[in-house]
Design an enzyme around this catalytic site. Structure first.
Site, PDB file in Angstrom:
ATOM      1  N   THR A   1       1.155  -5.734   2.678  1.00  0.00           N
ATOM      2  CA  THR A   1       2.478  -5.844   3.290  1.00  0.00           C
ATOM      3  C   THR A   1       2.687  -4.731   4.308  1.00  0.00           C
ATOM      4  O   THR A   1       2.151  -3.623   4.166  1.00  0.00           O
ATOM      5  CB  THR A   1       3.588  -5.774   2.228  1.00  0.00           C
ATOM      6  OG1 THR A   1       3.551  -4.505   1.571  1.00  0.00           O
ATOM      7  CG2 THR A   1       3.413  -6.874   1.196  1.00  0.00           C
TER       8      THR A   1
ATOM      9  N   THR B   1       5.934   2.315  -9.050  1.00  0.00           N
ATOM     10  CA  THR B   1       6.741   3.332  -9.723  1.00  0.00           C
ATOM     11  C   THR B   1       7.245   2.815 -11.062  1.00  0.00           C
ATOM     12  O   THR B   1       7.155   3.474 -12.089  1.00  0.00           O
ATOM     13  CB  THR B   1       7.937   3.732  -8.836  1.00  0.00           C
ATOM     14  OG1 THR B   1       7.450   4.227  -7.596  1.00  0.00           O
ATOM     15  CG2 THR B   1       8.771   4.810  -9.517  1.00  0.00           C
ATOM     16  N   GLY B   2       7.816   1.619 -11.040  1.00  0.00           N
ATOM     17  CA  GLY B   2       8.317   1.010 -12.263  1.00  0.00           C
ATOM     18  C   GLY B   2       7.584  -0.283 -12.549  1.00  0.00           C
ATOM     19  O   GLY B   2       7.221  -1.013 -11.638  1.00  0.00           O
TER      20      GLY B   2
ATOM     21  N   PRO C   1       0.806  -1.233   0.000  1.00  0.00           N
ATOM     22  CA  PRO C   1       0.000   0.000   0.000  1.00  0.00           C
ATOM     23  C   PRO C   1       0.831   1.272   0.000  1.00  0.00           C
ATOM     24  O   PRO C   1       0.321   2.345  -0.336  1.00  0.00           O
ATOM     25  CB  PRO C   1      -0.828  -0.129   1.282  1.00  0.00           C
ATOM     26  CG  PRO C   1      -0.027  -1.018   2.170  1.00  0.00           C
ATOM     27  CD  PRO C   1       0.674  -1.985   1.261  1.00  0.00           C
TER      28      PRO C   1
ATOM     29  N   GLY D   1       4.880  -2.408  -7.964  1.00  0.00           N
ATOM     30  CA  GLY D   1       5.945  -2.248  -8.939  1.00  0.00           C
ATOM     31  C   GLY D   1       6.872  -3.441  -8.972  1.00  0.00           C
ATOM     32  O   GLY D   1       6.582  -4.519  -8.444  1.00  0.00           O
ATOM     33  N   ASP D   2       8.031  -3.222  -9.593  1.00  0.00           N
ATOM     34  CA  ASP D   2       8.999  -4.304  -9.741  1.00  0.00           C
ATOM     35  C   ASP D   2       9.558  -4.763  -8.394  1.00  0.00           C
ATOM     36  O   ASP D   2       9.953  -5.917  -8.250  1.00  0.00           O
ATOM     37  CB  ASP D   2      10.135  -3.851 -10.655  1.00  0.00           C
ATOM     38  CG  ASP D   2       9.660  -3.643 -12.088  1.00  0.00           C
ATOM     39  OD1 ASP D   2       8.951  -4.514 -12.607  1.00  0.00           O
ATOM     40  OD2 ASP D   2       9.996  -2.597 -12.676  1.00  0.00           O
TER      41      ASP D   2
ATOM     42  N   ASP E   1      16.528  -6.434 -10.029  1.00  0.00           N
ATOM     43  CA  ASP E   1      15.154  -5.925 -10.012  1.00  0.00           C
ATOM     44  C   ASP E   1      15.025  -4.679  -9.142  1.00  0.00           C
ATOM     45  O   ASP E   1      14.025  -4.471  -8.463  1.00  0.00           O
ATOM     46  CB  ASP E   1      14.184  -7.003  -9.520  1.00  0.00           C
ATOM     47  CG  ASP E   1      14.151  -8.226 -10.423  1.00  0.00           C
ATOM     48  OD1 ASP E   1      14.720  -8.155 -11.521  1.00  0.00           O
ATOM     49  OD2 ASP E   1      13.565  -9.240 -10.022  1.00  0.00           O
ATOM     50  N   GLY E   2      16.080  -3.862  -9.131  1.00  0.00           N
ATOM     51  CA  GLY E   2      16.052  -2.622  -8.373  1.00  0.00           C
ATOM     52  C   GLY E   2      16.361  -2.752  -6.901  1.00  0.00           C
ATOM     53  O   GLY E   2      16.300  -1.762  -6.171  1.00  0.00           O
TER      54      GLY E   2
END
Length: 360
Positions: free
Chosen positions: A89, A153-154, A56, A115-116, A338-339
Site C-alpha cells: 500500500t 501495532t495492534g 510497509p 495491524g487492525d 476498528d481504530g
C-alpha cells in the site's frame, strides 16, 4: 514466485477535521499483464491465487521489515500450490482499492498483512456502493476469502479467535485454507455512505482516545495509554438516546462510552465485549455510564480480563442493530470503528451475518 503489485493511490484524503476513511476511486488501476492474478493458471492447475496486502509503514515501519523476513518462509510454504501476489500500500485507503480489484479478478483470498487498521481497510474493500464486490471469475468454485497475518501495532481481532501474534502460524492457517463465515458490521450516518467494520466500533471517550492514540503509534501499544490520557482532558459524560433492534428509543444518562462489539478486544488487548462472537449474527453492545477517570484506574484490570460486566454502571446486551443519537445535539461525540475515526453522532450500526468467508 512472488509478483509485486504496487498500485498507486489515485487520490489523497482531505482532513480539515477528522474525516471518514474511504477510497477515492472505485477501482485500483489495472494490474499489468505480468503482475496480474492469472485466472487461466488457476483454472488449469487449480493453484490458489493469493493477494497479500501489506502496509510497509505499519507499526512505525516494523511491518515492512518483518514482512521481508517472512517472505522466504512464505515462498517455501505456499509457493508450490499458490500464485502469490504481493501488493504494497502507498497511503490511506489504498488497501481498499487493491482488495476490490483482487476480488473482481477472481482471487482465491485477500490476506491483510499488518495491524487492525490494514485489516479494516481490506474488509471495506469487500464492499462497494453498499453491496459485496462481485467476483467476475465465473469459473471460481467459491467467493474470495479474507485472511490475516498480524504484523501491526495492534492485533485485537486475532485475539478473538485465540490466535497468537505469530505470522508463521498464520501462514499455516492460510496453507490449510479452512474457511468460516464471519459477520461484518455496517455503519451509516446522516451524510456519509456505508462503512464496514469487523471488530469493535465505539462511541465517545473510547473513540476519542482511539483518535488521539493514532497520532502516537510510533510508541507501540503505549499509544493507547497516551491517547486515553489526552482524551480524559476536558471529557464530559453525555446523555444519549439509543434504539436497539428497531425498537423504542431509550435514554441513557451520563454515558462515558458505548461499544458495539463484533469481536471481543480493542485498544491493544482490552477485552471490552467479552461475549461477542463474529459468527453468531449479533453484536454485543456495552454501555459505560458515569465513569470518572479514577474508575478506569481502579477497574482497568477488569476491563482487560473481561470481568467488568458485573461492575456498577456497566450494561451489556445483544443486538443485531443499534441507533445512537446525542440528546444535546452538540454533534461532537466521536465515533470510530476498528481504530479508524468515522466522524460524529448520530450513527446506526447493523450486523451483516456471515457475509464474508474468512480463513480460520
Amino acid at each position: 514466485m512472488i509478483c509485486s503489485c504496487q498500485i498507486a493511490l489515485g487520490g489523497v484524503l482531505s482532513m480539515a477535521k477528522p474525516s471518514v476513511l474511504r477510497a477515492e476511486h472505485p477501482l485500483a488501476p489495472d494490474l499489468s499483464p505480468d503482475r496480474s492474478i492469472s485466472r487461466g493458471a488457476a483454472s488449469s492447475s487449480r493453484r490458489r491465487d493469493l493477494v497479500f496486502v501489506v502496509n510497509p509503514r505499519g507499526a512505525n515501519g516494523r511491518t515492512g521489515k518483518e514482512w521481508k523476513k517472512l517472505l522466504p518462509f512464505l515462498r517455501s510454504r505456499l509457493g508450490v500450490d499458490c500464485n502469490i501476489c504481493e501488493s504494497l500500500t502507498s497511503g490511506p485507503s489504498h488497501a481498499i482499492d487493491i482488495t476490490r480489484e483482487a476480488i473482481r479478478e477472481g482471487a482465491d483470498a485477500v490476506i491483510a498483512v499488518g495491524g487492525d487498521g490494514t485489516l479494516h481497510e481490506v474488509v471495506n474493500g469487500f464492499f462497494w456502493d453498499g453491496k459485496p464486490v462481485i467476483n467476475h471469475n465465473r469459473e471460481s468454485a467459491h467467493s474470495t476469502a479474507l485472511g490475516l497475518i498480524p504484523l501491526g501495532t495492534g492485533s485485537d481481532f486475532a485475539r478473538t479467535f485465540g490466535w497468537k501474534n505469530d505470522p508463521h502460524e498464520a501462514i499455516e492457517r492460510i496453507a490449510k485454507g479452512i474457511r468460516s463465515r464471519v459477520d461484518v458490521g455496517v455503519i451509516t450516518g446522516e451524510s456519509e455512505g456505508a462503512h464496514y467494520f469487523i471488530n469493535v466500533a465505539d462511541i465517545h471517550l473510547s473513540a476519542k482516545a482511539g483518535y488521539y492514540a493514532s497520532r502516537y503509534k510510533r510508541f507501540g501499544n503505549l499509544c493507547y495509554v497516551i491517547g486515553a490520557l489526552q482524551a480524559f482532558m476536558g471529557h464530559q459524560n453525555q446523555n444519549l438516546r439509543v434504539k436497539v433492534n428497531n425498537g423504542e428509543w431509550e435514554e441513557y444518562s451520563q454515558v462515558t462510552a458505548l461499544c458495539v462489539g463484533n469481536g471481543k478486544y480493542f485498544g491493544g488487548g482490552m477485552k471490552i465485549t467479552p461475549n461477542a462472537d463474529p459468527r453468531n449474527g449479533n453484536f454485543e453492545v456495552l454501555i459505560l455510564q458515569d465513569f470518572k477517570w479514577y474508575d478506569f484506574i481502579l477497574k482497568l484490570h477488569k476491563l482487560y480480563n473481561g470481568t467488568h460486566l458485573t461492575v456498577k454502571n456497566v450494561t451489556s446486551r445483544s443486538a443485531h442493530s443499534i441507533e445512537v443519537e446525542d440528546i444535546s445535539g452538540s454533534s461532537n461525540i466521536f465515533v470510530q470503528s476498528d481504530g479508524e475515526h468515522l466522524g460524529f453522532l448520530p450513527m446506526k450500526f447493523c450486523i451483516l451475518p456471515g457475509v464474508i468467508e474468512m480463513i480460520c
